[in-house]
Design an enzyme around this catalytic site. Structure first.
Site, PDB file in Angstrom:
ATOM      1  N   LYS A 258       2.416 -14.578   5.706  1.00 35.28           N
ATOM      2  CA  LYS A 258       2.881 -13.469   6.550  1.00 35.28           C
ATOM      3  C   LYS A 258       3.075 -13.964   7.978  1.00 35.28           C
ATOM      4  O   LYS A 258       2.283 -14.762   8.463  1.00 35.28           O
ATOM      5  CB  LYS A 258       1.827 -12.352   6.574  1.00 35.28           C
ATOM      6  CG  LYS A 258       1.741 -11.522   5.321  1.00 35.28           C
ATOM      7  CD  LYS A 258       0.720 -10.395   5.484  1.00 35.28           C
ATOM      8  CE  LYS A 258       0.518  -9.619   4.189  1.00 35.28           C
ATOM      9  NZ  LYS A 258       1.690  -8.845   3.747  1.00 35.28           N
ATOM     10  N   ARG A 332      -0.140  -6.691  -6.968  1.00 39.57           N
ATOM     11  CA  ARG A 332       0.291  -6.288  -8.313  1.00 39.57           C
ATOM     12  C   ARG A 332      -0.213  -7.272  -9.369  1.00 39.57           C
ATOM     13  O   ARG A 332      -0.416  -6.890 -10.522  1.00 39.57           O
ATOM     14  CB  ARG A 332       1.825  -6.154  -8.333  1.00 39.57           C
ATOM     15  CG  ARG A 332       2.566  -7.422  -8.070  1.00 39.57           C
ATOM     16  CD  ARG A 332       4.026  -7.186  -7.701  1.00 39.57           C
ATOM     17  NE  ARG A 332       4.200  -6.629  -6.364  1.00 39.57           N
ATOM     18  CZ  ARG A 332       5.366  -6.300  -5.823  1.00 39.57           C
ATOM     19  NH1 ARG A 332       6.489  -6.456  -6.507  1.00 39.57           N
ATOM     20  NH2 ARG A 332       5.430  -5.811  -4.614  1.00 39.57           N
TER      21      ARG A 332
HETATM   22  N1  BES Z   1      -0.742  -5.815   1.304  1.00 36.21           N
HETATM   23  C1  BES Z   1       0.672  -5.897   1.376  1.00 36.21           C
HETATM   24  C2  BES Z   1       1.348  -4.538   1.580  1.00 36.21           C
HETATM   25  C3  BES Z   1       1.099  -3.837   2.885  1.00 36.21           C
HETATM   26  C4  BES Z   1       1.996  -3.928   3.919  1.00 36.21           C
HETATM   27  C5  BES Z   1      -0.005  -3.021   3.048  1.00 36.21           C
HETATM   28  C6  BES Z   1       1.778  -3.249   5.097  1.00 36.21           C
HETATM   29  C7  BES Z   1      -0.235  -2.349   4.223  1.00 36.21           C
HETATM   30  C8  BES Z   1       0.659  -2.450   5.253  1.00 36.21           C
HETATM   31  C9  BES Z   1       1.228  -6.488   0.081  1.00 36.21           C
HETATM   32  O1  BES Z   1       0.416  -7.391  -0.570  1.00 36.21           O
HETATM   33  C10 BES Z   1       2.488  -7.179   0.425  1.00 36.21           C
HETATM   34  O2  BES Z   1       2.437  -8.106   1.195  1.00 36.21           O
HETATM   35  N2  BES Z   1       3.604  -6.728  -0.130  1.00 36.21           N
HETATM   36  C11 BES Z   1       4.864  -7.298   0.143  1.00 36.21           C
HETATM   37  C12 BES Z   1       5.643  -7.320  -1.144  1.00 36.21           C
HETATM   38  C13 BES Z   1       6.909  -8.126  -1.081  1.00 36.21           C
HETATM   39  C14 BES Z   1       6.579  -9.592  -0.926  1.00 36.21           C
HETATM   40  C15 BES Z   1       7.688  -7.884  -2.318  1.00 36.21           C
HETATM   41  C16 BES Z   1       5.567  -6.404   1.180  1.00 36.21           C
HETATM   42  O3  BES Z   1       5.384  -5.193   1.166  1.00 36.21           O
HETATM   43  O4  BES Z   1       6.266  -6.958   2.013  1.00 36.21           O
HETATM   44 ZN    ZN Z   2       0.659  -9.388   0.137  1.00 38.60          ZN
END
Ligand code: BES
Ligand code: ZN
Ligand code: ZN
Length: 484
Positions: A258, A332
């Site tokens: 991230k 997931r």
């Molecule tokens: N934990 C995050 C989702 C999230 C984002 C929670 C903002 C709370 C606030 C999750 O694991 C994630 O990173 N999801 C990605 C998925 C993508 C790579 C398909 C996302 O939402 O960008």
């Molecule tokens: Zn994530």
């Protein structure tokens, strides 16, 4: 802060401050003696506004619509917020109901939610001086409030809000302290305190049970993963509900790292797991006639030489193969194995509900304040929306369709862990999870994406900065409904 019920009228209670809701722009009610002064101050009882007349010993709080219990819940939380940092030790408040105790119950919740503070990392925390709130049966409207109803409302709110505040504290605790093992320890404490069964499994168990997706996510972390299984089994259970919670004690994104701005707050990626623990605590304490299982996949998602990679193919507990195209879609993967575990382990599940801070896309779709509800069963989704509404939480359905389903196809494995397009990411994540729900359980399953409301970066409603405990009040209410 303690709550007490009394038969005395509000004016007869000996307290340092009286909290009075202003439900009429004309400031006409008999409880409002300072009308002229309030008018001079320009206070007209707008929602979420407060006005402290310290000399008169009254704190006025605006509520525009007395049919909306959430306005009372927020108002009560704002009132307590306004008293923080002041020296009042006791407060008095009345009831505000035309029929059943809906508003007053919301007020009691608002008081308890508003009193929450998380000061663990302040070297000199300001003391919270308010010790007692005394609640009178005297009613703003003329309807009678019975002593037993008021006492019952206080007892319920105390249990539910303590659960919310437990979830908040678990989420607020820094990831260095709240590791997967520490989360399991906290779950074990809850189990011991409230007579809930608790099993905790380590990475060896995950390997023996072919939970290759969960294990892959955990591999780069120096903090070992845990699968937590709590169960509350009352004698005459009307239904059995399994709650599967995402317990990412930290989500760095993994090798699909991230950006820094998106990494902060990712200690909150275990908010679904925290809610699952809090809900079962409340269910046990309320002695609800519903069997509840809380299953939490606790791990970190980190980087390093042992990290799982984009291009890897993983095999989940049910034998399905998953192409990894983005290691940040880790929730997931963990949930897939936990959903399989729940279905393999628990006999006769009536409802299978997973709760997760799963996607940023859900926050884009609904905003920060509402959770997404997804699944195949319209009745179940409607019941969940209704429970959310009654609890004061916000939720909305994000619908599946045949086209979105195709976006998670993989050329090399059974399924891909991310969608092939940028759009509809909350729903494609849910459709991924759906692949790990057995056909016979299809209509029992619902997915709740709490990514928006789980962590509050700018205070809203009854939520101060930090973790909100999202999902806790909501699902406790849902369990009450199915137990009724
Ligand atoms: N934990 C995050 C989702 C999230 C984002 C929670 C903002 C709370 C606030 C999750 O694991 C994630 O990173 N999801 C990605 C998925 C993508 C790579 C398909 C996302 O939402 O960008
Ligand atoms: Zn994530
Ligand atoms: Zn995550």
């Amino acid at each position: 802060m303690r709550l007490e019920a009394t038969n005395k009228s509000v004016g007869d209670i000996k307290a340092d401050i009286r909290i009075v809701f202003v439900c009429d722009k004309n400031l006409k009610h008999r409880w409002i003696e300072e009308r002229k002064l309030l008018e001079k101050l320009g206070f007209d009882g707008a929602d979420e506004s407060v006005c402290l007349l310290a000399q008169s010993g009254v704190l006025f709080v605006g509520v525009e619509n007395t049919d909306d219990s959430e306005s009372f819940r927020i108002g009560a939380a704002k009132a307590i917020g306004a008293l923080k940092g002041l020296k009042f030790k006791t407060a008095a408040i009345g009831c505000y109901d035309k029929k059943s105790l809906v508003n007053s119950a919301a007020i009691i919740e608002g008081l308890l939610l508003g009193a929450y503070e998380f000061n663990a990392y302040k070297s000199k925390p300001k003391p919270f001086e308010l010790e007692r709130v005394i609640i009178s049966r005297e009613n703003y409207f003329d309807a009678k409030i019975s002593e037993s109803d008021l006492t019952a409302a206080i007892e319920r709110a105390q249990i539910v809000c303590e659960a919310v505040n437990l979830a908040r504290t678990l989420v607020n605790t820094i990831p260095e302290a709240l590791t997967p093992v520490a989360l399991a320890d906290e779950a074990a404490k809850v189990a011991k305190n409230y007579g809930v069964d608790c099993s905790i499994y380590d990475e060896q168990f995950l390997a023996e049970n072919n939970m290759g997706a969960f294990l892959a996510v955990s591999r780069a972390s120096v903090k070992p993963p845990r699968l937590i299984h709590l169960s509350y089994k009352p004698k005459k259970a009307k239904k059995t509900v399994a709650i599967v919670g995402k317990g990412l004690t930290y989500d760095s994104g993994g090798l699909s790292l991230k950006p820094s701005d998106y990494m902060t707050t990712m200690k909150a990626d275990m908010a679904g797991g925290a809610a699952a623990i809090a809900i079962i605590a409340a269910a046990a304490r309320l002695k609800l006639p519903v069997a509840v299982h809380s299953i939490i996949g606790a791990t970190e998602n980190m980087i390093g030489g042992a990290a799982y990679k984009p291009d890897d193919v993983l095999t989940a507990k049910n034998g399905k193969t998953i192409e990894v195209r983005n290691t940040d879609a880790e929730g997931r993967l963990v949930l897939a194995d936990c959903l399989c575990y729940a279905q393999d382990t628990i006999k006769e599940i009536d409802y299978l509900i997973d709760m997760a801070t799963l996607t940023g896309a859900c926050v884009v779709a609904l905003g920060e304040y509402a959770s997404g509800v997804m699944g195949h069963n319209d009745k179940l989704k409607t019941a969940l929306l209704q429970a959310a509404e009654e609890s004061g939480e916000l939720a909305a359905v994000l619908p599946f369709n045949r086209h979105l389903k195709k976006l998670i196809k993989s050329e090399i494995a059974d399924i891909s862990n991310v969608s092939s397009t940028r759009y509809g990411g909350a729903i494609t994540a849910a459709l991924f999870l759906s692949e790990f729900v057995e056909e016979k359980n299809r209509d029992k399953w619902a997915h709740l994406d709490i990514a928006g409301p789980a962590y509050v970066e700018k205070a809203w409603g009854a939520n101060p900065y930090g973790a909100s405990g999202a999902g806790t009040r909501w699902i406790v209410r849902y369990l009450e409904r199915i137990g009724a």
